[in-house]
Scaffold this motif. Structure first.
Motif, PDB file in Angstrom:
ATOM      1  N   ALA A  26     -24.562 -25.424  81.970  1.00  0.00           N
ATOM      2  CA  ALA A  26     -23.748 -24.220  81.838  1.00  0.00           C
ATOM      3  C   ALA A  26     -23.759 -23.703  80.399  1.00  0.00           C
ATOM      4  O   ALA A  26     -23.627 -24.473  79.449  1.00  0.00           O
ATOM      5  CB  ALA A  26     -22.317 -24.506  82.277  1.00  0.00           C
ATOM      6  N   PHE A  29     -22.416 -20.262  77.797  1.00  0.00           N
ATOM      7  CA  PHE A  29     -21.547 -19.099  77.610  1.00  0.00           C
ATOM      8  C   PHE A  29     -22.158 -18.176  76.563  1.00  0.00           C
ATOM      9  O   PHE A  29     -22.687 -18.646  75.549  1.00  0.00           O
ATOM     10  CB  PHE A  29     -20.164 -19.517  77.125  1.00  0.00           C
ATOM     11  CG  PHE A  29     -19.342 -20.227  78.159  1.00  0.00           C
ATOM     12  CD1 PHE A  29     -18.443 -19.535  78.944  1.00  0.00           C
ATOM     13  CD2 PHE A  29     -19.469 -21.587  78.346  1.00  0.00           C
ATOM     14  CE1 PHE A  29     -17.689 -20.187  79.900  1.00  0.00           C
ATOM     15  CE2 PHE A  29     -18.718 -22.249  79.294  1.00  0.00           C
ATOM     16  CZ  PHE A  29     -17.821 -21.550  80.076  1.00  0.00           C
ATOM     17  N   PRO A  38     -21.514 -15.647  87.938  1.00  0.00           N
ATOM     18  CA  PRO A  38     -21.845 -16.264  86.653  1.00  0.00           C
ATOM     19  C   PRO A  38     -21.767 -15.311  85.468  1.00  0.00           C
ATOM     20  O   PRO A  38     -21.695 -15.756  84.328  1.00  0.00           O
ATOM     21  CB  PRO A  38     -23.275 -16.777  86.857  1.00  0.00           C
ATOM     22  CG  PRO A  38     -23.827 -15.935  87.958  1.00  0.00           C
ATOM     23  CD  PRO A  38     -22.670 -15.647  88.858  1.00  0.00           C
ATOM     24  N   HIS A  39     -21.765 -14.007  85.735  1.00  0.00           N
ATOM     25  CA  HIS A  39     -21.681 -13.041  84.641  1.00  0.00           C
ATOM     26  C   HIS A  39     -20.289 -12.421  84.519  1.00  0.00           C
ATOM     27  O   HIS A  39     -20.114 -11.366  83.912  1.00  0.00           O
ATOM     28  CB  HIS A  39     -22.761 -11.963  84.817  1.00  0.00           C
ATOM     29  CG  HIS A  39     -24.147 -12.528  84.791  1.00  0.00           C
ATOM     30  ND1 HIS A  39     -25.052 -12.367  85.805  1.00  0.00           N
ATOM     31  CD2 HIS A  39     -24.759 -13.311  83.873  1.00  0.00           C
ATOM     32  CE1 HIS A  39     -26.170 -12.996  85.517  1.00  0.00           C
ATOM     33  NE2 HIS A  39     -26.023 -13.587  84.365  1.00  0.00           N
ATOM     34  N   GLY A  73     -19.600 -16.015  81.325  1.00  0.00           N
ATOM     35  CA  GLY A  73     -20.052 -17.294  81.839  1.00  0.00           C
ATOM     36  C   GLY A  73     -18.920 -18.116  82.402  1.00  0.00           C
ATOM     37  O   GLY A  73     -17.779 -17.644  82.528  1.00  0.00           O
ATOM     38  N   PRO A  74     -19.265 -19.363  82.758  1.00  0.00           N
ATOM     39  CA  PRO A  74     -20.515 -20.054  82.484  1.00  0.00           C
ATOM     40  C   PRO A  74     -21.632 -19.654  83.445  1.00  0.00           C
ATOM     41  O   PRO A  74     -21.373 -19.299  84.587  1.00  0.00           O
ATOM     42  CB  PRO A  74     -20.147 -21.525  82.677  1.00  0.00           C
ATOM     43  CG  PRO A  74     -19.066 -21.486  83.710  1.00  0.00           C
ATOM     44  CD  PRO A  74     -18.285 -20.230  83.437  1.00  0.00           C
ATOM     45  N   PHE A  75     -22.872 -19.738  82.945  1.00  0.00           N
ATOM     46  CA  PHE A  75     -24.027 -19.384  83.757  1.00  0.00           C
ATOM     47  C   PHE A  75     -25.205 -20.279  83.370  1.00  0.00           C
ATOM     48  O   PHE A  75     -25.270 -20.777  82.250  1.00  0.00           O
ATOM     49  CB  PHE A  75     -24.397 -17.913  83.542  1.00  0.00           C
ATOM     50  CG  PHE A  75     -24.676 -17.548  82.106  1.00  0.00           C
ATOM     51  CD1 PHE A  75     -25.939 -17.717  81.543  1.00  0.00           C
ATOM     52  CD2 PHE A  75     -23.675 -17.027  81.297  1.00  0.00           C
ATOM     53  CE1 PHE A  75     -26.198 -17.381  80.223  1.00  0.00           C
ATOM     54  CE2 PHE A  75     -23.913 -16.689  79.972  1.00  0.00           C
ATOM     55  CZ  PHE A  75     -25.181 -16.865  79.424  1.00  0.00           C
ATOM     56  N   TYR A 111     -24.766 -18.081  71.778  1.00  0.00           N
ATOM     57  CA  TYR A 111     -24.781 -18.753  73.081  1.00  0.00           C
ATOM     58  C   TYR A 111     -24.400 -20.215  72.889  1.00  0.00           C
ATOM     59  O   TYR A 111     -24.920 -20.888  72.002  1.00  0.00           O
ATOM     60  CB  TYR A 111     -26.164 -18.648  73.723  1.00  0.00           C
ATOM     61  CG  TYR A 111     -26.525 -17.241  74.121  1.00  0.00           C
ATOM     62  CD1 TYR A 111     -26.216 -16.748  75.389  1.00  0.00           C
ATOM     63  CD2 TYR A 111     -27.152 -16.385  73.220  1.00  0.00           C
ATOM     64  CE1 TYR A 111     -26.535 -15.450  75.750  1.00  0.00           C
ATOM     65  CE2 TYR A 111     -27.478 -15.083  73.569  1.00  0.00           C
ATOM     66  CZ  TYR A 111     -27.162 -14.624  74.838  1.00  0.00           C
ATOM     67  OH  TYR A 111     -27.468 -13.326  75.187  1.00  0.00           O
TER      68      TYR A 111
END
Length: 250
Positions: free
Chosen positions: A17, A19, A50-51, A72-74, A111
């Protein structure tokens, strides 16, 4: 960084994951226009999945008054399937958000990887305030620093099992910026900031008398220092709620 582990990635997946944190500096004469624009953008393009996006306001330090746009999380793979340019996402940001940011320095992006093994999310909760500790790890000392973080995690797991915090590492760290590690503590009331959380006593109880003093020396040996910011969740500007379902994390 921020930062939250409610995305249930497949147990067969090797992905983790992440962010996206964008620090936004609105023009002080156009804050109302900025807030209207980012609210509409988040509700339309970042309201789920996820977005999904949460927005925070920084209340102390050199960045006081800035906003943090956290998506996130993605998993990284989802970035290939985000809100598409043809759907008007990029144009909407360009026309309704960017014009109200300070020229040049109004947008800073980073990120952050969520480190599940180092974090503690023992129960579901709703985000309100966060103490964000950011640390500059010395070059070549990453493994040593994370080993020390693991020791603190183990103390909380054994001595304060209900404490909630997340550990995040910068995916693209910069020696110039000096933000490599983020430790995020979640709290509801400001009185929490004045409480004695007695980590020193608990650490000594678990690792032996004087071990906390040694920990501090070891920590100074692997870091160049850090800083703490208080982030306040702003639900009306966000695309998703502050609810975190810790039980959903695999």
């Amino acid at each position: 960084m921020l930062l939250l582990p409610f995305l249930a990635l497949s147990q067969n997946s090797t992905e983790y994951a992440v962010f996206e944190n964008d620090v936004l500096t609105p023009n002080p004469t156009q804050i109302s226009q900025f807030e209207r624009g980012i609210t509409a953008h988040n509700k339309k393009y970042h309201g789920d999945g996820p977005h999904g996006v949460r927005v925070y306001w920084i209340s102390n330090g050199p960045r006081t008054g800035r906003y943090v746009w956290v998506m996130g999380p993605f998993p990284w793979s989802s970035m290939d399937h985000g809100p598409a340019q043809k759907e008007g996402h990029d144009a909407d940001w360009r026309d309704n958000v960017s014009p109200y940011l300070m020229p040049g320095s109004g947008f800073e992006s980073s990120y952050w990887k969520f480190n599940a093994d180092m974090s503690r999310f023992p129960k579901d909760f709703t985000i309100k305030n966060m103490a964000v500790d950011m640390w500059d790890i010395k070059r070549g000392k990453y493994k040593e620093a994370m080993a020390l973080v693991k020791k603190v995690h183990d103390v909380y797991a054994a001595k304060s099992p209900n404490e909630t915090f997340g550990i995040y590492t910068n995916e693209f760290p910069s020696t110039k910026e000096g933000k490599d590690l983020a430790v995020i503590s979640f709290f509801d009331k400001s009185a929490w900031l004045g409480e004695d959380h007695s980590i020193a006593k608990k650490y000594d109880e678990m690792n032996g008398t004087g071990s906390w003093d040694q920990f501090l020396k070891d920590w100074m040996d692997v870091t160049n220092g850090g800083e703490t910011e208080i982030w306040m969740y702003v639900p009306e500007l966000s695309g998703i709620s502050g609810d975190v379902k810790a039980a959903a994390r695999n």
